[in-house]
Motif scaffolding. Sequence first.
Motif, PDB file in Angstrom:
ATOM      1  N   ARG A  86       7.025   8.690  -2.936  1.00 16.47           N
ATOM      2  CA  ARG A  86       5.767   8.052  -2.565  1.00 16.47           C
ATOM      3  C   ARG A  86       5.608   6.745  -3.316  1.00 16.47           C
ATOM      4  NH1 ARG A  86       2.013  11.273  -0.153  1.00 16.47           N
ATOM      5  NH2 ARG A  86       2.804  13.332   0.370  1.00 16.47           N
ATOM      6  N   GLU A  87       4.805   5.873  -2.753  1.00 20.20           N
ATOM      7  CA  GLU A  87       4.547   4.583  -3.386  1.00 20.20           C
ATOM      8  C   GLU A  87       3.993   4.797  -4.797  1.00 20.20           C
ATOM      9  OE1 GLU A  87       1.949   1.011  -4.248  1.00 20.20           O
ATOM     10  OE2 GLU A  87       1.227   2.980  -3.660  1.00 20.20           O
ATOM     11  N   ALA A  88       3.168   5.837  -4.966  1.00 24.09           N
ATOM     12  CA  ALA A  88       2.560   6.126  -6.260  1.00 24.09           C
ATOM     13  C   ALA A  88       3.611   6.442  -7.334  1.00 24.09           C
ATOM     14  CB  ALA A  88       1.581   7.298  -6.129  1.00 24.09           C
ATOM     15  N   ASP A  89       4.805   6.869  -6.909  1.00 22.30           N
ATOM     16  CA  ASP A  89       5.874   7.158  -7.866  1.00 22.30           C
ATOM     17  C   ASP A  89       6.322   5.898  -8.615  1.00 22.30           C
ATOM     18  OD1 ASP A  89       5.811   9.770  -6.996  1.00 22.30           O
ATOM     19  OD2 ASP A  89       7.492   9.537  -5.599  1.00 22.30           O
ATOM     20  N   LEU A 144      15.336   3.863   0.904  1.00 17.17           N
ATOM     21  CA  LEU A 144      14.296   4.704   1.490  1.00 17.17           C
ATOM     22  C   LEU A 144      14.356   4.705   3.013  1.00 17.17           C
ATOM     23  CD1 LEU A 144      11.222   3.791  -0.764  1.00 17.17           C
ATOM     24  CD2 LEU A 144      12.812   5.710  -1.011  1.00 17.17           C
ATOM     25  N   THR A 145      14.233   5.911   3.577  1.00 16.78           N
ATOM     26  CA  THR A 145      14.171   6.081   5.014  1.00 16.78           C
ATOM     27  C   THR A 145      13.043   7.072   5.321  1.00 16.78           C
ATOM     28  OG1 THR A 145      15.460   6.574   7.011  1.00 16.78           O
ATOM     29  CG2 THR A 145      15.929   7.922   5.052  1.00 16.78           C
ATOM     30  N   GLY A 146      12.915   7.449   6.574  1.00 19.30           N
ATOM     31  CA  GLY A 146      11.840   8.379   6.937  1.00 19.30           C
ATOM     32  C   GLY A 146      11.854   8.612   8.428  1.00 19.30           C
ATOM     33  N   THR A 147      10.782   9.174   8.945  1.00 19.78           N
ATOM     34  CA  THR A 147      10.667   9.349  10.388  1.00 19.78           C
ATOM     35  C   THR A 147      10.356   7.990  11.009  1.00 19.78           C
ATOM     36  OG1 THR A 147       8.291   9.735  10.310  1.00 19.78           O
ATOM     37  CG2 THR A 147       9.705  11.672  10.055  1.00 19.78           C
ATOM     38  N   GLN A 148      10.507   7.897  12.330  1.00 17.35           N
ATOM     39  CA  GLN A 148      10.169   6.642  13.012  1.00 17.35           C
ATOM     40  C   GLN A 148       8.714   6.259  12.712  1.00 17.35           C
ATOM     41  OE1 GLN A 148      12.079   4.579  14.696  1.00 17.35           O
ATOM     42  NE2 GLN A 148      13.897   5.733  15.302  1.00 17.35           N
ATOM     43  N   ASP A 149       7.825   7.238  12.684  1.00 19.07           N
ATOM     44  CA  ASP A 149       6.401   6.963  12.434  1.00 19.07           C
ATOM     45  C   ASP A 149       6.176   6.468  11.008  1.00 19.07           C
ATOM     46  OD1 ASP A 149       5.715   7.622  14.982  1.00 19.07           O
ATOM     47  OD2 ASP A 149       4.873   9.599  14.488  1.00 19.07           O
ATOM     48  N   GLN A 150       6.858   7.095  10.043  1.00 18.65           N
ATOM     49  CA  GLN A 150       6.712   6.665   8.642  1.00 18.65           C
ATOM     50  C   GLN A 150       7.223   5.242   8.451  1.00 18.65           C
ATOM     51  OE1 GLN A 150       8.897   9.998   6.953  1.00 18.65           O
ATOM     52  NE2 GLN A 150       7.065  10.693   5.862  1.00 18.65           N
ATOM     53  N   ILE A 151       8.342   4.930   9.084  1.00 15.74           N
ATOM     54  CA  ILE A 151       8.910   3.579   8.955  1.00 15.74           C
ATOM     55  C   ILE A 151       8.030   2.559   9.679  1.00 15.74           C
ATOM     56  CG2 ILE A 151      10.896   2.115   9.532  1.00 15.74           C
ATOM     57  CD1 ILE A 151      11.343   3.973   7.105  1.00 15.74           C
ATOM     58  N   ALA A 152       7.509   2.950  10.842  1.00 12.51           N
ATOM     59  CA  ALA A 152       6.608   2.042  11.568  1.00 12.51           C
ATOM     60  C   ALA A 152       5.379   1.746  10.705  1.00 12.51           C
ATOM     61  CB  ALA A 152       6.188   2.671  12.892  1.00 12.51           C
ATOM     62  N   ALA A 153       4.873   2.749  10.007  1.00  7.37           N
ATOM     63  CA  ALA A 153       3.678   2.566   9.172  1.00  7.37           C
ATOM     64  C   ALA A 153       3.965   1.652   7.982  1.00  7.37           C
ATOM     65  CB  ALA A 153       3.168   3.925   8.682  1.00  7.37           C
ATOM     66  N   VAL A 154       5.101   1.858   7.332  1.00  5.50           N
ATOM     67  CA  VAL A 154       5.394   1.053   6.132  1.00  5.50           C
ATOM     68  C   VAL A 154       5.732  -0.395   6.516  1.00  5.50           C
ATOM     69  CG1 VAL A 154       7.865   1.626   5.867  1.00  5.50           C
ATOM     70  CG2 VAL A 154       6.518   1.063   3.851  1.00  5.50           C
ATOM     71  N   THR A 155       6.421  -0.602   7.626  1.00  6.76           N
ATOM     72  CA  THR A 155       6.725  -1.978   8.024  1.00  6.76           C
ATOM     73  C   THR A 155       5.437  -2.710   8.394  1.00  6.76           C
ATOM     74  OG1 THR A 155       7.253  -1.219  10.265  1.00  6.76           O
ATOM     75  CG2 THR A 155       9.095  -1.585   8.791  1.00  6.76           C
ATOM     76  N   ARG A 156       4.527  -2.001   9.064  1.00 10.26           N
ATOM     77  CA  ARG A 156       3.245  -2.610   9.436  1.00 10.26           C
ATOM     78  C   ARG A 156       2.469  -2.987   8.168  1.00 10.26           C
ATOM     79  NH1 ARG A 156       2.158   0.891  13.366  1.00 10.26           N
ATOM     80  NH2 ARG A 156       1.085   2.284  11.964  1.00 10.26           N
ATOM     81  N   GLY A 163       0.810  -1.207   0.000  1.00  4.87           N
ATOM     82  CA  GLY A 163       0.000   0.000   0.000  1.00  4.87           C
ATOM     83  C   GLY A 163       0.844   1.257   0.000  1.00  4.87           C
ATOM     84  N   PRO A 164       0.149   2.401   0.081  1.00  4.90           N
ATOM     85  CA  PRO A 164       0.835   3.685  -0.047  1.00  4.90           C
ATOM     86  C   PRO A 164       1.853   3.940   1.066  1.00  4.90           C
ATOM     87  CG  PRO A 164      -1.549   3.951  -0.210  1.00  4.90           C
ATOM     88  CD  PRO A 164      -1.306   2.554   0.238  1.00  4.90           C
ATOM     89  N   PHE A 165       2.928   4.622   0.713  1.00  2.00           N
ATOM     90  CA  PHE A 165       3.880   5.101   1.725  1.00  2.00           C
ATOM     91  C   PHE A 165       4.449   6.426   1.258  1.00  2.00           C
ATOM     92  CE2 PHE A 165       6.448   2.017  -0.868  1.00  2.00           C
ATOM     93  CZ  PHE A 165       7.325   2.918  -1.458  1.00  2.00           C
ATOM     94  N   SER A 166       4.991   7.164   2.212  1.00  2.00           N
ATOM     95  CA  SER A 166       5.646   8.426   1.909  1.00  2.00           C
ATOM     96  C   SER A 166       6.968   8.416   2.660  1.00  2.00           C
ATOM     97  CB  SER A 166       4.768   9.587   2.371  1.00  2.00           C
ATOM     98  OG  SER A 166       5.429  10.812   2.120  1.00  2.00           O
ATOM     99  N   LEU A 167       8.081   8.404   1.911  1.00  2.42           N
ATOM    100  CA  LEU A 167       9.403   8.250   2.523  1.00  2.42           C
ATOM    101  C   LEU A 167      10.405   9.207   1.859  1.00  2.42           C
ATOM    102  CD1 LEU A 167       9.333   4.326   2.672  1.00  2.42           C
ATOM    103  CD2 LEU A 167       9.128   5.859   4.638  1.00  2.42           C
ATOM    104  N   ILE A 168      11.674   9.093   2.257  1.00  2.66           N
ATOM    105  CA  ILE A 168      12.748   9.953   1.724  1.00  2.66           C
ATOM    106  C   ILE A 168      13.819   9.037   1.116  1.00  2.66           C
ATOM    107  CG2 ILE A 168      14.515  11.666   2.328  1.00  2.66           C
ATOM    108  CD1 ILE A 168      11.795  12.766   2.901  1.00  2.66           C
ATOM    109  N   ASN A 169      14.280   9.362  -0.084  1.00  2.00           N
ATOM    110  CA  ASN A 169      15.287   8.489  -0.699  1.00  2.00           C
ATOM    111  C   ASN A 169      16.711   8.883  -0.309  1.00  2.00           C
ATOM    112  OD1 ASN A 169      16.087  10.613  -2.339  1.00  2.00           O
ATOM    113  ND2 ASN A 169      15.175   9.789  -4.212  1.00  2.00           N
ATOM    114  N   GLN A 170      17.686   8.160  -0.864  1.00  2.00           N
ATOM    115  CA  GLN A 170      19.092   8.353  -0.480  1.00  2.00           C
ATOM    116  C   GLN A 170      19.636   9.706  -0.927  1.00  2.00           C
ATOM    117  OE1 GLN A 170      17.985   6.480  -2.984  1.00  2.00           O
ATOM    118  NE2 GLN A 170      19.563   5.991  -4.490  1.00  2.00           N
ATOM    119  N   ASN A 171      18.878  10.414  -1.787  1.00  2.00           N
ATOM    120  CA  ASN A 171      19.278  11.755  -2.209  1.00  2.00           C
ATOM    121  C   ASN A 171      18.523  12.843  -1.442  1.00  2.00           C
ATOM    122  OD1 ASN A 171      21.101  10.806  -4.262  1.00  2.00           O
ATOM    123  ND2 ASN A 171      19.296  10.285  -5.486  1.00  2.00           N
TER     124      ASN A 171
END
Length: 205
Positions: A58-61, A136-148, A45-53
């Motif tokens: 977003r997942e939609a990308d 891809l990385t992100g905030t603790q909350d973003q990573i918790a959401a994508v792993t879930r 499903g959808p996620f919003s994260l930050i890449n290595q640059n």
Amino acid sequence: MNRGKNLRLWLVLGLAVALAGAVGWMRFATPAPPTGNLAGATLGGPFSLINQNGQSVREADFAGRYRLIYFGYGFCPDVCPTDLALLGRGLAAFEAAQPGAAAKVAPIFITIDPQRDTPAVLKPFVAAFHPRLVGLTGTQDQIAAVTRAYGVYAKRMETGDPENYLMDHSAMVYLFGPDGRPIAFLPHQGLTAQAVTDLLVAHVR
Ligand code: NI
């Protein structure tokens, strides 16, 4: 019953209890891997994260592209670098055999350890495994959401040194389709570069 016999009996009983406990613990600690087929599974499903640059991703990308996804962490001493090397080699072999189809595959590494895996840390890490591997990385909350959402288990394990903690985590290569739906996965156990290539040959059109 003499004393010696009694002692032996207790020893056998104690061993049996210890063994049952160990087996129970192992089953609890390492859940049996499900089958490799994920068609119809509710995963992703959808996620919003930050890449290595440092760019927002977003997942939609990735719409219209197959996603070869691995969750892990850059400081992992063994499992992650091993699996990512196999993923990179398996994808490279697929690129050599079917460059057109391979161009539709987006290899993606998502960290489960955003505290240490900053974009700057991820950049050389992902480049070591495949030139197109997105980190891809992100905030603790973003990573918790994508792993879930992606059914990934991750747990911080203390080592006594707060800077050098380890992460216990599930390790598998996921393949998602161009529509974002899960297709299949390969568990870490028995993973080979050939298995990654075969997975892509079987599903990517
Ligand atoms: Ni790892």
